[in-house]
Scaffold this motif. Sequence first.
Motif, PDB file in Angstrom:
ATOM      1  N   PRO A 155       0.812  -1.213   0.000  1.00 35.91           N
ATOM      2  CA  PRO A 155       0.000   0.000   0.000  1.00 35.91           C
ATOM      3  C   PRO A 155       0.847   1.267   0.000  1.00 35.91           C
ATOM      4  O   PRO A 155       1.876   1.346   0.680  1.00 35.91           O
ATOM      5  N   ILE A 156       0.413   2.240  -0.787  1.00 35.61           N
ATOM      6  CA  ILE A 156       1.114   3.520  -0.861  1.00 35.61           C
ATOM      7  C   ILE A 156       0.388   4.495   0.049  1.00 35.61           C
ATOM      8  O   ILE A 156      -0.706   4.970  -0.251  1.00 35.61           O
ATOM      9  N   VAL A 157       1.028   4.793   1.175  1.00 35.21           N
ATOM     10  CA  VAL A 157       0.405   5.548   2.253  1.00 35.21           C
ATOM     11  C   VAL A 157       0.975   6.959   2.293  1.00 35.21           C
ATOM     12  O   VAL A 157       2.165   7.174   2.049  1.00 35.21           O
ATOM     13  N   GLY A 158       0.120   7.920   2.604  1.00 34.58           N
ATOM     14  CA  GLY A 158       0.566   9.302   2.706  1.00 34.58           C
ATOM     15  C   GLY A 158       1.639   9.481   3.764  1.00 34.58           C
ATOM     16  O   GLY A 158       1.646   8.793   4.795  1.00 34.58           O
ATOM     17  N   ALA A 159       2.563  10.405   3.514  1.00 27.89           N
ATOM     18  CA  ALA A 159       3.642  10.754   4.449  1.00 27.89           C
ATOM     19  C   ALA A 159       4.576   9.583   4.741  1.00 27.89           C
ATOM     20  O   ALA A 159       5.241   9.563   5.786  1.00 27.89           O
ATOM     21  N   ALA A 160       4.645   8.613   3.829  1.00 27.68           N
ATOM     22  CA  ALA A 160       5.502   7.440   4.044  1.00 27.68           C
ATOM     23  C   ALA A 160       6.720   7.440   3.122  1.00 27.68           C
ATOM     24  O   ALA A 160       7.445   6.452   3.066  1.00 27.68           O
ATOM     25  N   GLY A 161       6.923   8.511   2.370  1.00 27.99           N
ATOM     26  CA  GLY A 161       8.112   8.616   1.523  1.00 27.99           C
ATOM     27  C   GLY A 161       8.146   7.623   0.382  1.00 27.99           C
ATOM     28  O   GLY A 161       9.217   7.132   0.025  1.00 27.99           O
ATOM     29  N   GLN A 162       6.992   7.350  -0.236  1.00 27.69           N
ATOM     30  CA  GLN A 162       6.919   6.346  -1.295  1.00 27.69           C
ATOM     31  C   GLN A 162       6.808   6.959  -2.690  1.00 27.69           C
ATOM     32  O   GLN A 162       6.206   6.386  -3.578  1.00 27.69           O
ATOM     33  N   ILE A 163       7.403   8.113  -2.869  1.00 25.53           N
ATOM     34  CA  ILE A 163       7.314   8.795  -4.152  1.00 25.53           C
ATOM     35  C   ILE A 163       7.902   7.956  -5.279  1.00 25.53           C
ATOM     36  O   ILE A 163       7.427   8.005  -6.421  1.00 25.53           O
ATOM     37  N   PRO A 213      -2.544  13.256   3.495  1.00 28.20           N
ATOM     38  CA  PRO A 213      -2.384  13.062   4.937  1.00 28.20           C
ATOM     39  C   PRO A 213      -1.833  11.674   5.241  1.00 28.20           C
ATOM     40  O   PRO A 213      -1.944  10.745   4.432  1.00 28.20           O
ATOM     41  N   ALA A 214      -1.275  11.540   6.426  1.00 24.55           N
ATOM     42  CA  ALA A 214      -0.574  10.303   6.784  1.00 24.55           C
ATOM     43  C   ALA A 214      -1.466   9.078   6.763  1.00 24.55           C
ATOM     44  O   ALA A 214      -1.009   7.982   6.456  1.00 24.55           O
ATOM     45  N   ASP A 215      -2.729   9.223   7.084  1.00 26.50           N
ATOM     46  CA  ASP A 215      -3.604   8.058   7.208  1.00 26.50           C
ATOM     47  C   ASP A 215      -4.436   7.822   5.956  1.00 26.50           C
ATOM     48  O   ASP A 215      -5.526   7.261   6.023  1.00 26.50           O
ATOM     49  N   MET A 263      -7.762   7.386  -1.010  1.00 26.23           N
ATOM     50  CA  MET A 263      -8.775   6.939  -0.054  1.00 26.23           C
ATOM     51  C   MET A 263      -8.307   7.162   1.380  1.00 26.23           C
ATOM     52  O   MET A 263      -7.110   7.181   1.661  1.00 26.23           O
ATOM     53  N   GLY A 264      -9.295   7.317   2.282  1.00 28.12           N
ATOM     54  CA  GLY A 264      -8.988   7.305   3.706  1.00 28.12           C
ATOM     55  C   GLY A 264      -9.139   8.626   4.430  1.00 28.12           C
ATOM     56  O   GLY A 264      -8.768   8.727   5.611  1.00 28.12           O
ATOM     57  N   PHE A 265      -9.695   9.666   3.786  1.00 32.04           N
ATOM     58  CA  PHE A 265      -9.893  10.939   4.469  1.00 32.04           C
ATOM     59  C   PHE A 265     -10.956  10.779   5.554  1.00 32.04           C
ATOM     60  O   PHE A 265     -11.992  10.167   5.345  1.00 32.04           O
ATOM     61  N   LYS A 266     -10.697  11.387   6.718  1.00 33.75           N
ATOM     62  CA  LYS A 266     -11.583  11.170   7.861  1.00 33.75           C
ATOM     63  C   LYS A 266     -12.679  12.226   7.990  1.00 33.75           C
ATOM     64  O   LYS A 266     -13.728  11.955   8.571  1.00 33.75           O
ATOM     65  N   THR A 267     -12.447  13.434   7.500  1.00 31.17           N
ATOM     66  CA  THR A 267     -13.412  14.520   7.684  1.00 31.17           C
ATOM     67  C   THR A 267     -13.535  15.329   6.394  1.00 31.17           C
ATOM     68  O   THR A 267     -12.635  15.324   5.549  1.00 31.17           O
ATOM     69  N   PRO A 268     -14.641  16.079   6.233  1.00 30.41           N
ATOM     70  CA  PRO A 268     -14.757  16.976   5.077  1.00 30.41           C
ATOM     71  C   PRO A 268     -13.629  17.993   5.026  1.00 30.41           C
ATOM     72  O   PRO A 268     -13.135  18.321   3.940  1.00 30.41           O
ATOM     73  N   ARG A 285     -15.155   7.048   6.148  1.00 26.26           N
ATOM     74  CA  ARG A 285     -14.021   7.632   5.433  1.00 26.26           C
ATOM     75  C   ARG A 285     -14.497   8.147   4.080  1.00 26.26           C
ATOM     76  O   ARG A 285     -15.550   7.749   3.582  1.00 26.26           O
ATOM     77  N   CYS A 286     -13.678   9.016   3.469  1.00 21.33           N
ATOM     78  CA  CYS A 286     -13.959   9.552   2.139  1.00 21.33           C
ATOM     79  C   CYS A 286     -12.786   9.275   1.215  1.00 21.33           C
ATOM     80  O   CYS A 286     -11.639   9.189   1.664  1.00 21.33           O
ATOM     81  N   GLY A 287     -13.094   9.163  -0.064  1.00 19.54           N
ATOM     82  CA  GLY A 287     -12.053   9.013  -1.074  1.00 19.54           C
ATOM     83  C   GLY A 287     -12.274  10.000  -2.201  1.00 19.54           C
ATOM     84  O   GLY A 287     -13.403  10.451  -2.437  1.00 19.54           O
ATOM     85  N   THR A 288     -11.212  10.351  -2.894  1.00 23.85           N
ATOM     86  CA  THR A 288     -11.307  11.264  -4.028  1.00 23.85           C
ATOM     87  C   THR A 288     -10.724  10.610  -5.272  1.00 23.85           C
ATOM     88  O   THR A 288      -9.768   9.837  -5.188  1.00 23.85           O
ATOM     89  N   ASN A 289     -11.320  10.919  -6.416  1.00 21.73           N
ATOM     90  CA  ASN A 289     -10.771  10.558  -7.713  1.00 21.73           C
ATOM     91  C   ASN A 289     -10.394  11.845  -8.425  1.00 21.73           C
ATOM     92  O   ASN A 289     -11.266  12.689  -8.679  1.00 21.73           O
TER      93      ASN A 289
END
Length: 370
Positions: free
Chosen positions: A155-163, A197-199, A220-225, A259-263
């Motif tokens: 999985p490619i996770v935010g703030a994990a340095g996986q550029i 975001p990290a999560d 995917m994985g946003f917690k709030t609007p 959770r929310c996701g964006t395309n």
Amino acid sequence: MELDEAIIVTQDKLAIEGDSIGDLLPHFRSFISPNLIGDAQWHEILSKGKSLPITLAALPFGFELPLHEAEPKADLGVSLASRTRTAALFNQRAQEDPSDKTAQIIARLFRQIDSNESILEDIVGRKLMLEFDIGSARSQDGAVPGMFLRPGEKPIVGAAGQIDDVSLIVDALVSSVGWERNDQERDYVKLAYSKQPADTRMDSFGVFPSRERFIRLAVMGFKTPAEVSDYLDAIRWPGELSAVEDVIVRFNERTNIVRCGTNIDVSEHGIGPSLGLTLVVKQRYTNEARYWLDGLTDWDPFLDALAHEPLVGQAKLKELASWVTKPTTLFGKSGRFMLLRGIHHIKLVIEDNTLSKAKAYVFMVLTAGL
């Protein structure tokens, strides 16, 4: 039985049943309401299915259903994996017919996945998803389907340095469809990752060779609007952030959005104006073997919330609610199969700062290995 073994057994048995998806689908017509896919549109799908090997049904396949349109039409989606009977058929087509663009792209991409020198398989695994425009206005004879990879293995996770992982997937897709590398496009994709975001996670990467060039990213994985808005602002999405927040808030007032996701569509010019939203009422994890399977009532809260939207056809929504069923036993020439059906996700599309589309992505899969 291991999943890969079940796929092999199912593909072998399906090959006894017929040659193409077009041979198989007529057996499922009674399961599919004409309110979702009309007879004329069904014949178009069968026509496209004649060019697709029947063994594709051993992995999830299904339809994109536009809930915002009165016409009962659909696009077709299938998935396949490298080093399988299905992959071998596309490789053979690529060798025998240089004009078969779809087979050529699949063969090039699977060579990259299967290469001993590549780490691509370690990130995305062996699976590839194809989306054929059939019911949509873009549909053309011979059009190349959209191609999607999902980083399910790593999985490619935010703030994990996986550029580097992000760049590797984009480069693989771009090269497989024959596009030249574009550094500006690549930089905007990097921006989209770096501001996550990290999560959150980069859930899928897609390209559409028969459309105007862009890279479609699902985050995917946003917690709030507010978290969604902050992200869209950071990547310089050109729409009104309040329009996005309004949609999420009103759905959250009707049901619990976990959770929310964006395309988002990324090109050399930046982030495109069209935005897809996926609102999740049940958290699912891609490292679970059957993360895409739901209980019979899991989708009811979201469908109830969706029913309040004026743009959604109520007849279609009613039929969609009955799509998720218990496994169904079927018998063919080669023996017993189990048919599984479900809703993979529903996407809300914001264009011109208003909710303009709602699309349901439903799947079917046959297995002889249960």
